[in-house]
Design an enzyme around this catalytic site. Structure first.
Site, PDB file in Angstrom:
ATOM      1  N   TRP A 139      -2.485  -2.512  -1.565  1.00 46.85           N
ATOM      2  CA  TRP A 139      -2.475  -3.954  -2.034  1.00 46.85           C
ATOM      3  C   TRP A 139      -2.837  -5.061  -0.578  1.00 46.85           C
ATOM      4  CZ3 TRP A 139      -0.789  -8.313   1.488  1.00 46.85           C
ATOM      5  CH2 TRP A 139       0.410  -9.346   0.750  1.00 46.85           C
ATOM      6  N   GLU A 166      16.980 -19.310  -6.186  1.00 52.21           N
ATOM      7  CA  GLU A 166      16.814 -17.574  -6.453  1.00 52.21           C
ATOM      8  C   GLU A 166      15.898 -17.324  -8.070  1.00 52.21           C
ATOM      9  OE1 GLU A 166      16.417 -15.411  -5.106  1.00 52.21           O
ATOM     10  OE2 GLU A 166      16.793 -14.065  -6.445  1.00 52.21           O
ATOM     11  N   HIS A 199      16.056 -38.214  -4.989  1.00 53.04           N
ATOM     12  CA  HIS A 199      15.100 -38.351  -3.623  1.00 53.04           C
ATOM     13  C   HIS A 199      13.555 -37.676  -3.710  1.00 53.04           C
ATOM     14  CE1 HIS A 199      18.930 -39.825  -1.299  1.00 53.04           C
ATOM     15  NE2 HIS A 199      19.949 -38.653  -1.961  1.00 53.04           N
ATOM     16  N   ARG A 236       4.480  -0.492  -4.348  1.00 57.01           N
ATOM     17  CA  ARG A 236       3.632  -0.618  -3.142  1.00 57.01           C
ATOM     18  C   ARG A 236       2.379  -1.822  -3.155  1.00 57.01           C
ATOM     19  NH1 ARG A 236       7.082   1.360   0.660  1.00 57.01           N
ATOM     20  NH2 ARG A 236       5.396   0.955   2.359  1.00 57.01           N
ATOM     21  N   CYS A 248       0.945  -0.962  -0.282  1.00 56.34           N
ATOM     22  CA  CYS A 248       0.585  -0.063  -0.106  1.00 56.34           C
ATOM     23  C   CYS A 248       1.107   0.690   0.088  1.00 56.34           C
ATOM     24  CB  CYS A 248      -0.920   0.528   1.138  1.00 56.34           C
ATOM     25  SG  CYS A 248      -1.699  -1.779   1.081  1.00 56.34           S
ATOM     26  N   LYS A 304      12.793 -16.043  -9.654  1.00 63.55           N
ATOM     27  CA  LYS A 304      12.454 -15.302  -9.965  1.00 63.55           C
ATOM     28  C   LYS A 304      11.530 -15.349 -11.237  1.00 63.55           C
ATOM     29  CE  LYS A 304      13.988 -12.852  -8.539  1.00 63.55           C
ATOM     30  NZ  LYS A 304      14.475 -12.332  -7.399  1.00 63.55           N
ATOM     31  N   LYS A 313       6.139  -4.784  -3.752  1.00 63.07           N
ATOM     32  CA  LYS A 313       7.478  -4.265  -3.350  1.00 63.07           C
ATOM     33  C   LYS A 313       7.820  -4.898  -1.896  1.00 63.07           C
ATOM     34  CE  LYS A 313      11.577  -4.068  -4.654  1.00 63.07           C
ATOM     35  NZ  LYS A 313      12.288  -4.686  -5.306  1.00 63.07           N
ATOM     36  N   GLU A 342       8.185 -15.890 -10.075  1.00 68.12           N
ATOM     37  CA  GLU A 342       7.090 -15.156  -9.567  1.00 68.12           C
ATOM     38  C   GLU A 342       6.402 -13.709 -10.698  1.00 68.12           C
ATOM     39  OE1 GLU A 342       9.031 -11.946  -6.877  1.00 68.12           O
ATOM     40  OE2 GLU A 342      11.304 -12.407  -7.526  1.00 68.12           O
ATOM     41  N   ASN A 388      -1.747   2.439   5.594  1.00 64.79           N
ATOM     42  CA  ASN A 388      -1.167   0.799   5.069  1.00 64.79           C
ATOM     43  C   ASN A 388      -0.640   0.014   6.425  1.00 64.79           C
ATOM     44  OD1 ASN A 388       0.997  -0.360   4.141  1.00 64.79           O
ATOM     45  ND2 ASN A 388       2.654   0.601   4.440  1.00 64.79           N
ATOM     46  N   GLY A 389      -0.821  -1.285   6.142  1.00 66.78           N
ATOM     47  CA  GLY A 389      -0.433  -1.709   7.493  1.00 66.78           C
ATOM     48  C   GLY A 389      -1.912  -2.341   7.362  1.00 66.78           C
TER      49      GLY A 389
END
Ligand code: M6R
Length: 602
Positions: free
Chosen positions: A75, A475, A498, A27, A2, A479, A597, A482, A101-102
């Site tokens: 968000w 990683e 395995h 955000r 947000c 990448k 983000k 996402e 925000n939060g």
């Protein structure tokens, strides 16, 4: 998570607010809205989707002018991303409008109480309770009502209030989520992050936790949550708006990938220094613990290999959200390294607070100056990567790796675990690694784009690596998934037999990270196992290793480098591979669905 913008001054506030929102869109971007105070009446305009939808909606409305307003890009946490749930939210009479925000954790009980008292709610959000609480407590003094309301809220948040009765001020409070006040001439600003206001001012006040305040057009005041005045500390932002723009690249992610050589060069040249206190803490430490999330966690995993190898100190690495719930063995002899690009990741902050309570010394590796993490740490090493806007972390990752290598070398010097000649050899490698990174971007981008073109239709991917490049595999998979939404798993190559080997057939793409190393032959055995099962193999290998071409036509070469440092170089082709696949699939690369983000909720 947000984005908030607030403005008061002499300008028409709407363009200022919309520009700010556009710069904060990284955000959160599932809905957006503005509230403008016009002739004593608050006008709220909001919509589902991105800021461009809000622009389009506003373009259809009658043009007015207001010198005060608040705005928000969301968000979703509580309630679906609908127009009704978009911020700003108001009280029953539209006298008080809030953006937030939060998370307000106790919103449900507060809402039930307020409903019993006759308040009418129209959204499913936690935010709306804040507007109704101010309405409840307002008896002619806005500051008093606002602080009473804020003191009722539990959770982690930043909040801004505008009132139809007070056209000369905006009130704000911060409990956990970031908020800054921008200092202008005859105008002042509020925002979740610097880029939102940087075209207007480079002077900012970082609002601290449990701090509230008020902006008027020619005055900013800060107070604690009881209303007691607190001093202002104005800081100057040293980077400019250019750093937060795409500079001709189609996406921030591609721009940020290309910034890596320069970031690595400057970090390595500057080096890092341990002061006496940190040296003492590290000498005293039985082990080093690392906490981080997502990409930063993968950097931490590489850090474990590097620090253990260089300094012979045991290192544990935890995902921040797991750390605090597993009863970690931490005491006053512990050193905890928290890694975070934003410095606002709620899970990492919670892990840090847990460790701090147990007496640990906190070292942070962070990109955002003045962020919560840096303020709560005993020692801070900045990654100086410049603003990272693309949701997928790229330059922050390699910068975190660089700082971890420098940290390992410094620790090795203190512990005398490496000969002086080796330390200087390693320093030289680090100071030179930017030239290799530059070569990869220059020489391999085209090739990687072609390989991506032949793989973008695969339904799923496996990424394999060993030793230091096991985290690289994780990683690479993160990448890809996402930004392209293709299911991708990272695995330690030795683990393939395995379980994951059951997945291999001609429809499975497998990216194998196989640079020159002491376990290279083992990696080749894994590659042969995939080949035997007809998996489609892409290999990242060391320049000059032409032999490897017999296992796959799809080889991407990176320059030769000592194995210990290979994760920095391996990161670049993996980032580009994910980027080009997502581009070929037409994905929204900088703002992938469901992501934000900075993740300021636990
Ligand atoms: O700001 P932080 O480094 O603390 O963020 C941690 C993760 O949320 C972040 O790395 C996330 O995984 C990225 N989207 C990965 O590209």
């Amino acid at each position: 998570m947000c984005g908030i913008v607030g403005y008061i001054g002499k300008k028409d506030s709407l363009p200022v607010l919309l520009e700010g929102l556009r710069r904060l869109e990284y955000r959160g971007y599932d809905s957006a809205g503005v509230a403008l105070l016009e002739n004593g009446v608050i006008r709220v305009v909001k919509t589902q989707g991105k800021i461009k939808n809000l622009d389009a909606l506003l373009a259809k409305e009658k043009k007015t002018c207001s010198n005060i307003g608040i705005a928000h890009t969301r968000w979703a946490t509580h309630g679906a991303p609908t127009k009704l749930n978009a911020h700003p939210h108001s009280d029953c009479r539209n006298n008080f409008s809030v953006v937030h925000n939060g998370i307000i954790e106790n919103f449900s009980s507060l809402k039930n109480e307020l409903i019993k008292e006759g308040h009418k709610f129209i959204s499913e959000t936690d935010t709306e309770v804040a507007a109704h609480l101010v309405e409840k407590y307002y008896k002619g003094n806005l500051k008093e009502a606002f602080l009473k309301a804020v003191n009722k809220l539990e959770g982690s948040f930043a909040i801004v209030l505008m009132s139809s009765k007070y056209p000369d001020r905006l009130l704000f409070a911060r409990l956990g989520s970031p908020l800054i006040a921008g200092v202008g001439k005859g105008e002042n600003f509020l925002a979740s992050d610097v880029p939102a206001i940087l075209s207007h001012t480079n002077k900012v006040i970082y609002v601290k936790d449990c701090q509230a305040g008020e902006i008027r057009k020619d005055k900013i005041s800060l107070f604690n949550l009881k209303g007691k005045t607190q001093p202002l500390k104005v800081e100057k932002i040293l980077w400019d708006l250019e750093s937060a723009q795409k500079s001709g690249y189609p996406h921030f992610m591609l721009k940020e990938i290309h910034e890596q050589p320069s970031v690595l060069k400057h970090l390595a040249a500057a080096g890092i220094k341990f002061d006496k206190k940190l040296t003492g803490a590290l000498k005293n430490a039985r082990q080093v613990s690392i906490v981080a999330c997502g990409t930063a966690y993968h950097a931490g995993m590489v850090g474990k290999y590097v620090i253990e190898e260089m300094a012979r100190v045991p290192v544990s690495v935890d995902v921040s959200s797991e750390f605090r719930y597993r009863s970690p063995i931490i005491d006053s002899r512990s050193v905890l390294i928290a890694i975070s690009q934003s410095g606002e990741t709620a899970d990492t902050l919670a892990a840090v607070r847990e460790a701090k309570n147990k007496g640990a010394k906190i070292v942070s590796i962070c990109n955002v100056v003045g962020s919560s993490l840096t303020r709560e740490s005993d020692f801070v090493f900045y990654t100086h990567a410049g603003p990272e806007i693309g949701v997928a972390s790229t330059k922050a990752y390699t910068a975190q790796l660089m700082v971890l290598y420098l940290f390992g070398l410094n620790l090795a010097r203190i512990k005398k675990s490496l000969p002086v000649a080796t330390i200087s050899k390693y320093n030289k490698i680090l100071r030179n690694i930017h030239t290799h990174a530059r070569l990869i971007l220059k020489n391999c981008s085209r090739r990687i784009c072609d390989v991506a073109g032949r793989h973008h239709n695969f339904g799923s991917f496996l990424f394999l690596g060993r030793n230091l490049n096991y985290p690289s595999a994780l990683e690479g998979a993160l990448k890809l998934k996402e930004i392209s939404y293709i299911p991708a798993e990272g695995y330690a190559a030795g683990e393939m037999k395995h379980g994951p080997i059951a997945l291999i057939d001609e429809y499975r793409a497998v990216v194998c990270i196989a640079p020159e190393s002491k376990i290279y032959e083992k990696m080749i055995s894994n590659i042969q196992e995939i080949e035997a099962r007809k998996g489609k193999i892409v290999i990242i290998a060391t320049q000059g290793n032409n032999d490897i071409k017999k296992y796959s036509k799809e080889v991407i070469f990176i320059p030769k480098i000592a194995e210990l440092f290979s994760p920095i170089l391996a990161a670049l082709p993996l980032q580009l591979f994910a980027y080009y696949i997502a581009a070929k699939r037409g994905c929204d690369i900088d703002q992938p669905r469901n992501l934000a983000k900075s993740v300021t909720v636990e």
